[in-house]
Design a protein around this motif. Structure first.
Motif, short mmCIF file in Angstrom:
data_model
loop_
_atom_site.label_atom_id
_atom_site.label_comp_id
_atom_site.label_asym_id
_atom_site.label_seq_id
_atom_site.Cartn_x
_atom_site.Cartn_y
_atom_site.Cartn_z
N ALA A 112 30.91 -26.33 -27.83
CA ALA A 112 29.85 -26.63 -28.94
C ALA A 112 30.99 -27.30 -29.88
CB ALA A 112 29.26 -25.50 -29.49
N ASP A 116 30.97 -31.29 -32.28
CA ASP A 116 30.83 -31.72 -33.69
C ASP A 116 31.50 -32.85 -33.81
OD1 ASP A 116 30.16 -28.98 -34.26
OD2 ASP A 116 32.26 -28.22 -34.63
N LEU A 122 24.78 -29.80 -25.05
CA LEU A 122 25.50 -28.75 -24.63
C LEU A 122 24.96 -28.08 -23.43
CD1 LEU A 122 27.71 -26.65 -25.83
CD2 LEU A 122 25.92 -25.78 -27.07
#
Length: 178
Positions: A112, A116, A122
């Motif tokens: 994860a 960003d 995911l």
């Protein structure tokens, strides 16, 4: 319970726990008439090649990073990277190079934190690292991630077609030099 049944249960759990909006972005991406470049290492690289082949069958222009006939990537292209950890040295190198060009990057990963920085999907699957929070699996190494990536990316291609391409039409693009 036999091994195949256990694996199928694992795949159901993993594949039904992805975020719908991330999956929908992938489907929308596959609908675009762009040049697609695929990358991955090890088994993830084999999955990348399998998905690249299927996307080519759907009528898209597709390349695999590392092949001798792969041209330079451009800003208008899409780079799809499959990496369980999202931290493989060669993967990071490719992501950095594509970022410098301004290429649209889509990352399929279990990490994860990497999402960003990059758009992606995911997959809540176990990796070879067996990190805290990863689901349990009877399978070795990154099998669970690689299998889920294959299923989800194949499904995204099917969903991107909107029944526009029938099996017979896709067969026309299938290799005839076998």
């Amino acid at each position: 319970m036999n091994t195949v049944s256990m694996i199928l249960m694992e795949m159901t759990d993993v594949c039904t726990n992805i975020k719908k909006d991330e999956y929908d972005k992938l489907v929308d991406l596959f609908k675009q008439k762009k040049r697609f470049f695929f990358s991955g290492e090890g088994r993830s690289g084999l999955i990348a090649k399998a998905i690249a082949m299927r996307l080519m069958h759907s009528g898209q222009t597709v390349y695999v990073i590392g092949e001798t006939t792969t041209p330079a990537i451009e800003k208008s292209d899409v780079l799809l990277v499959i990496s369980g950890s999202g931290k493989t040295a060669s993967t990071l190198n490719i992501l950095e190079s594509a970022s410098k060009v301004g290429t649209h990057i889509f990352l399929v990963t279990t990490n994860a934190e990497v999402l960003d920085t990059y758009e992606g999907l995911l997959i809540p699957a176990a990796t070879k690292h067996r990190l805290e929070g990863e689901p349990k699996t009877i399978q070795p190494l990154g099998n669970q991630f690689d299998q889920a990536a294959h299923l989800l990316l194949d499904a995204a291609i099917i969903d991107s077609l909107d029944n526009q391409l029938l099996n017979e039409e896709m067969k026309k693009k299938h290799s005839n030099l076998e």
